[in-house]
Motif scaffolding. Structure first.
Motif, PDB file in Angstrom:
ATOM      1  N   GLU A 151       0.826  -1.207   0.000  1.00 48.97           N
ATOM      2  CA  GLU A 151       0.000   0.000   0.000  1.00 48.97           C
ATOM      3  C   GLU A 151       0.859   1.257   0.000  1.00 48.97           C
ATOM      4  O   GLU A 151       0.505   2.263  -0.609  1.00 48.97           O
ATOM      5  CB  GLU A 151      -0.927   0.001   1.221  1.00 48.97           C
ATOM      6  N   LYS A 158       1.792   1.938  -3.414  1.00 47.58           N
ATOM      7  CA  LYS A 158       0.671   2.475  -4.192  1.00 47.58           C
ATOM      8  C   LYS A 158       0.505   3.973  -3.976  1.00 47.58           C
ATOM      9  O   LYS A 158      -0.072   4.671  -4.815  1.00 47.58           O
ATOM     10  CB  LYS A 158      -0.626   1.753  -3.816  1.00 47.58           C
ATOM     11  N   LEU A 159       0.976   4.467  -2.836  1.00 48.09           N
ATOM     12  CA  LEU A 159       0.905   5.902  -2.578  1.00 48.09           C
ATOM     13  C   LEU A 159       2.012   6.660  -3.305  1.00 48.09           C
ATOM     14  O   LEU A 159       1.848   7.816  -3.681  1.00 48.09           O
ATOM     15  CB  LEU A 159       1.009   6.175  -1.069  1.00 48.09           C
ATOM     16  N   GLY A 212      -8.458  11.557  -5.610  1.00 47.78           N
ATOM     17  CA  GLY A 212      -7.114  11.148  -5.219  1.00 47.78           C
ATOM     18  C   GLY A 212      -6.815  11.396  -3.763  1.00 47.78           C
ATOM     19  O   GLY A 212      -6.092  10.629  -3.122  1.00 47.78           O
ATOM     20  N   VAL A 213      -7.384  12.469  -3.200  1.00 48.18           N
ATOM     21  CA  VAL A 213      -7.181  12.762  -1.781  1.00 48.18           C
ATOM     22  C   VAL A 213      -7.800  11.664  -0.916  1.00 48.18           C
ATOM     23  O   VAL A 213      -7.196  11.197   0.059  1.00 48.18           O
ATOM     24  CB  VAL A 213      -7.783  14.139  -1.425  1.00 48.18           C
ATOM     25  N   TYR A 267      -8.467   8.561  -1.827  1.00 46.48           N
ATOM     26  CA  TYR A 267      -7.719   7.321  -1.993  1.00 46.48           C
ATOM     27  C   TYR A 267      -6.405   7.347  -1.209  1.00 46.48           C
ATOM     28  O   TYR A 267      -5.953   6.322  -0.683  1.00 46.48           O
ATOM     29  CB  TYR A 267      -7.436   7.062  -3.472  1.00 46.48           C
ATOM     30  N   THR A 268      -5.799   8.517  -1.131  1.00 47.79           N
ATOM     31  CA  THR A 268      -4.580   8.643  -0.332  1.00 47.79           C
ATOM     32  C   THR A 268      -4.878   8.397   1.138  1.00 47.79           C
ATOM     33  O   THR A 268      -4.117   7.699   1.832  1.00 47.79           O
ATOM     34  CB  THR A 268      -3.962  10.039  -0.522  1.00 47.79           C
ATOM     35  N   GLY A 308      -5.388   4.751   1.588  1.00 46.15           N
ATOM     36  CA  GLY A 308      -4.101   4.061   1.558  1.00 46.15           C
ATOM     37  C   GLY A 308      -3.337   4.218   2.856  1.00 46.15           C
ATOM     38  O   GLY A 308      -2.689   3.280   3.324  1.00 46.15           O
ATOM     39  N   ALA A 309      -3.424   5.405   3.458  1.00 50.04           N
ATOM     40  CA  ALA A 309      -2.750   5.625   4.745  1.00 50.04           C
ATOM     41  C   ALA A 309      -3.327   4.709   5.813  1.00 50.04           C
ATOM     42  O   ALA A 309      -2.592   4.163   6.653  1.00 50.04           O
ATOM     43  CB  ALA A 309      -2.890   7.087   5.159  1.00 50.04           C
TER      44      ALA A 309
END
Length: 413
Positions: free
Chosen positions: A148, A151-152, A256-257, A259-260, A263-264
């Motif tokens: 992950e 992916k970021l 995108g924000v 998804y970020t 991901g975090a």
């Protein structure tokens, strides 16, 4: 968490495996994004760009057959072979110059998908034979965090490299990471039990994984819970653009924000997965994650950015828990000669529903308010958590440990 990570990194095989995953994940995450961008640039078609992702996903449907093929090879040899073949396959993209050659990109992405299924099967077999059962939870969690984390970082790096130098450079970079990963995996040392000569045909070998999975009631419940959760996730994910547009009043790129943030959350849960599994048990960890996932989906209904971001973090933290728990139980309790088939079959059940869910939610959004869809999805997520929790007291089939597994507690290299 810290001690669990130390134990993983001090273990030779676990540390090497994790290093290989980090290296290959960077290249594959970058290339997975760039393939779609490349196809869009050459053709101007969103549909053709989407086909690149379909090529990677499609081989998952053939997981049981590919898992049977994986179990015919020694795990270490398969890890090396698949990584090197994928590196060679990527060089085909060097011939892509115009829109009438986009089919080459699709062939490469389809090969990617086949390779990833084979690698997942081989990795599970290698970890079963070469890593002590007590650190599998920590290792699976750290693998998730590494993947992950890449992916970021990697998609942004890949997009920048594509803009600067084109797709050929990204493909060569990815090929290099596969070669490096193969070199790291080659350093792993473990004795894989010799597979007995098959007494059944190809189909019988493929269905043996399904049979074991069905007979192992706790593992079966975890796998089904993971598949149902991914179905719910697909519905929730399909509505994310409506959340950004209608709920937050932001442009599509703002996705995108979120998804970020998600991901975090996934990176965070990976780092503490081993500790949580030891405290809650694999099933308890999965149930807690599913409940948090359902809450996170519900929070996306609130039209306030901090709450929606918090919901995305909760989804990222909660959803992977059931998959980490599933793989840990699978690796600990599946006979060595069946691990590849069981892992590939589990992957098919857990990840195939996502595509169907995304297709379904596209139709639902034309007739229902996105908030109704999300609230219904959150309720379904809660139901999945209850289903997973209902497995208290279930036991898997009794089996004798393999020689490699029996020796892991006293000798490990």
């Amino acid at each position: 968490m810290a001690w669990g990570a130390v134990k993983v990194l001090r273990d030779r095989n676990a540390g090497l495996y994790l290093s290989g995953v980090v290296i290959s994940s960077f290249g594959s995450s970058a290339m997975s994004l760039v393939a779609g961008v490349w196809a869009k640039t050459l053709t101007g078609s969103d549909s053709v760009a989407a086909l690149m992702a379909l090529g990677v996903f499609a081989p998952t449907l053939f997981g049981p057959l590919l898992g049977a093929a994986a179990d015919r090879w020694p795990a270490k040899r398969l890890l090396l072979a698949v990584n090197l073949v994928l590196a060679a396959l990527l060089t085909l993209t060097l011939t892509v110059r115009s829109d009438d050659q986009v089919w080459i990109l699709f062939v490469v992405m389809f090969g990617y998908g086949i390779g990833f299924v084979l690698l997942d099967a081989a990795e599970s077999t290698a970890l079963t034979a070469g890593v002590a059962p007590g650190i599998l939870g920590d290792l699976n969690g750290m693998r998730l965090s590494a993947a992950e984390g890449m992916k970021l970082i990697a998609p942004l790096a890949g997009a920048g490299l594509f803009a600067w130098s084109g797709g050929h450079t990204v493909a060569l970079l990815d090929a290099g990471t596969f070669v490096l990963a193969a070199g790291v995996f080659a350093l792993m040392r473990f004795d894989q039990p010799v597979r007995a000569k098959a007494e059944t045909g190809w189909w019988g070998q493929a269905t043996a994984g399904m049979g074991y999975l069905w007979a192992h009631r706790p593992l079966r419940r975890l796998v089904l819970s993971g598949g149902l959760a991914m179905l719910v996730s697909g519905i929730s994910g399909g509505a994310i653009y409506a959340v950004v547009d209608q709920g937050l009043g932001r442009p599509p790129a703002f996705v995108g924000v979120l998804y970020t943030a998600q991901g975090a959350g996934s990176v965070a849960v990976g780092l503490c997965a081993g500790t949580l599994i030891r405290r809650l048990g694999s099933r308890g960890f999965a149930v807690s994650g599913l409940a948090l996932f359902a809450i996170g989906v519900g929070l996306r209904v609130v039209e306030w950015l901090p709450v929606v971001v918090a919901g995305s973090v909760a989804i990222g933290f909660g959803l992977p828990a059931v998959h980490v728990a599933t793989m840990t139980v699978l690796q600990r309790e599946t006979p060595g000669h069946l691990v590849g088939r069981v892992a590939a079959t589990a992957g098919t059940i857990m990840f195939a529903p996502t595509a169907f869910a995304i297709l379904g939610v596209a139709g639902l959004l034309t007739v229902l308010d996105y908030r109704i869809i999300l609230l219904g999805t959150a309720a379904l997520g809660g139901a999945v958590a209850l289903y997973c929790a209902a497995g208290r007291g279930e036991r898997g089939p009794d089996r004798e440990p393999t020689p490699a597994q029996g020796a892991q507690d006293s000798r490990h290299v």
